[in-house]
Write an enzyme that holds these catalytic residues in place. Structure first.
Site, short mmCIF file in Angstrom:
data_model
loop_
_atom_site.label_atom_id
_atom_site.label_comp_id
_atom_site.label_asym_id
_atom_site.label_seq_id
_atom_site.Cartn_x
_atom_site.Cartn_y
_atom_site.Cartn_z
N ASP A 97 -5.31 6.21 -3.63
CA ASP A 97 -4.36 5.41 -5.26
C ASP A 97 -3.33 4.78 -4.55
O ASP A 97 -3.28 4.92 -3.44
CB ASP A 97 -4.03 7.31 -5.95
CG ASP A 97 -2.82 7.19 -6.70
OD1 ASP A 97 -3.78 6.77 -7.73
OD2 ASP A 97 -2.05 7.09 -6.65
N ILE A 98 -3.52 3.58 -5.48
CA ILE A 98 -2.51 2.86 -5.17
C ILE A 98 -1.06 3.41 -5.53
O ILE A 98 -0.77 4.31 -5.94
CB ILE A 98 -2.30 1.48 -5.80
CG1 ILE A 98 -3.94 0.75 -6.07
CG2 ILE A 98 -1.21 0.56 -5.42
CD1 ILE A 98 -4.52 -0.20 -6.91
N GLU B 60 -5.03 4.02 -11.39
CA GLU B 60 -4.99 2.89 -10.13
C GLU B 60 -5.97 4.05 -9.00
O GLU B 60 -4.94 3.39 -7.87
CB GLU B 60 -3.56 2.80 -10.24
CG GLU B 60 -3.28 4.38 -9.59
CD GLU B 60 -2.24 4.99 -10.58
OE1 GLU B 60 -1.63 6.12 -10.33
OE2 GLU B 60 -2.44 4.80 -12.01
#
Length: 146
Positions: free
Chosen positions: A19-20, A62
């Protein structure tokens, strides 16, 4: 199918959920077109890290998933650490100046952490949550981050 194949071979399969970190802030600050550029950059690094037998996918807004066929926990940790470091070193250049991003990674391994797809996803997701809870920009193996 990948889980079934590894089960027949009595091998391992590793699932990385990535996950960003703070992606909403990136979109809010620099706009969605820049956010798309960040997503493409992260996807490119993940794609290069994968072998032909592996599977990479965007899993959500994301989030990305990387399924490493035949990869033990040790091997998957090496891949995850390399991806995390490469993303951390990437520099994006919007008009406002250089921007860096980081990712958090949750890792679950079959058969050690489960052989069912839903269970493996859940455990990788729990490990991802722990990575974020521990400060982000890190890799956490399921069961080791609590």
């Amino acid at each position: 199918m990948m889980l079934q194949r590894e089960s027949r071979r009595q091998g391992s399969l590793s699932l990385l959920l990535c996950d960003i970190d703070y992606f909403k802030k990136i979109n809010d600050t620099y706009g969605h077109p820049f956010g798309d550029t960040v997503l493409q950059g992260v996807a490119n690094i993940m794609g290069k890290a994968a072998r032909r037998v592996d599977l990479t996918a965007r899993y959500g807004g994301e989030e990305f998933a990387l399924v490493l066929e035949g990869a033990s926990e040790k091997g998957a940790l090496k891949v995850a650490a390399r991806i995390r470091k490469e993303i951390e070193n990437m520099v994006f250049r919007p008009d406002q100046g250089p921007v860096r991003v980081t990712i958090s990674v949750g890792l679950a391994v079959s058969p050690e952490h489960g052989t069912d797809k839903a269970l493996l996803l859940s455990r990788a997701d729990q490990a991802l949550y722990q990575a974020k809870k521990q400060g982000r920009n890190r890799v956490v193996v399921w069961g080791q981050g609590e």
